[in-house]
Design an enzyme around this catalytic site. Structure first.
Site, short mmCIF file in Angstrom:
data_model
loop_
_atom_site.label_atom_id
_atom_site.label_comp_id
_atom_site.label_asym_id
_atom_site.label_seq_id
_atom_site.Cartn_x
_atom_site.Cartn_y
_atom_site.Cartn_z
N TYR A 10 0.68 -0.95 -0.21
CA TYR A 10 0.26 0.11 0.07
C TYR A 10 0.66 1.17 -0.11
CZ TYR A 10 -3.59 -3.26 1.46
OH TYR A 10 -5.03 -3.58 2.13
N HIS A 19 0.54 -11.29 1.49
CA HIS A 19 -0.61 -10.69 0.56
C HIS A 19 -1.65 -11.05 -0.17
CE1 HIS A 19 -1.60 -6.16 0.09
NE2 HIS A 19 -2.72 -6.74 -0.67
#
Length: 275
Positions: free
Chosen positions: A48, A106
């Site tokens: 992110y 992830h």
């Protein structure tokens, strides 16, 4: 008070703040706002690019680190043990903390050595850098592989909302004490115009988005992490916690009857969801 999803493997607030795309001053302000309202669960990731802002928001909030459940993730090209460790240490440094409450893979990678990655996660856990570890975007086949090697993930994070069923994963996770964390629980905002949700919302003095979130929050071992940058949206999501207790059997049946095959997140590197 936000309830916890509890099992022998994990205790995690059922509502958290998703921070994808919340960067810069806006990202830090969103974290501070959410914590001031009573959120105690923050979800971020190395990918992110906002861990520094999340950490700064936490530090500026005045809320004790020990009162906040903090999650981050390692990207799929950093799953070799040394790379995973570097990613974890980088996340800790940017977040300004000495440990994560939850650290996730992830996305899976076809080239990953899953056993080696799990060993690296367990080592980090033994050293206190990670209190619990889990995975994100793993289909049922990979969850079975984890169990076959004796691994015990505490959480599986996947896209989950009223128009996308994750029933096979729920049925797998619940008896094993694995929390299922729903990302994009509001369909990235697209559920706002769904007529069935809107009608249920009118009966309860709520919005369709709050109904969608409440449907998730009422489910056993399900956690939701909607992204919300504005204080008003954060409060609306927080109000869905109480709404979850007011949905009746007819409301739930109407939501359950909606189509459940609308996937929003499906990049070209995604796994075979049906594997």
């Amino acid at each position: 008070m936000i309830p916890l999803a509890r099992s022998p493997r994990i205790a995690i607030p059922k509502l958290g703040l998703g921070t994808w795309k919340l960067a810069g001053p806006e990202g830090q302000a969103a974290v501070e706002s959410a914590l001031a309202l009573g959120y105690r669960h923050l979800d971020t990731a190395d990918r992110y690019g906002n861990e520094a802002e999340v950490g700064a928001g936490l530090a500026a909030s005045g809320v004790a680190r020990g009162d906040v459940f903090l999650t981050s993730k390692v990207w799929y090209d950093n799953l070799a043990p040394a790379a995973l460790r570097r990613s974890l240490e980088g996340s800790l440094a940017k977040l300004g903390t000495d440990h994560l409450d939850l650290f996730l893979i992830h996305w899976p990678s076809p080239e990953m050595d899953l056993a080696a990655a799990v060993a690296a996660l367990e080592k980090a856990k033994a050293e206190g850098l990670v209190r619990r570890w889990g995975v994100s975007n793993f289909p049922l086949g990979l969850m079975r592989q984890l169990e076959a090697m004796g691994a015990e993930p505490a959480c599986l994070q996947v896209e989950y909302h009223v128009l996308l069923s994750q029933q096979p994963l729920l049925e797998w996770c619940r008896p094993r004490g694995i929390a299922l964390a729903a990302y994009s629980p509001l369909g990235q905002g697209a559920l706002a115009s769904q007529p069935v949700l809107a009608e249920i919302g009118r009966r309860h003095g709520a919005t369709g988005l709050q109904v969608a979130l409440a449907w998730l929050l009422r489910q056993e071992m399900v956690v939701a992490i909607p992204k919300a940058s504005r204080r008003e949206s954060q409060q609306a999501n927080l109000d869905a916690v109480a709404l979850a207790e007011r949905l009746d059997a007819a409301d739930v049946a109407a939501i359950d009857a909606l189509p459940k095959d609308w996937r929003r997140v499906n990049p070209d590197f995604a796994p075979d969801w049906n594997s």
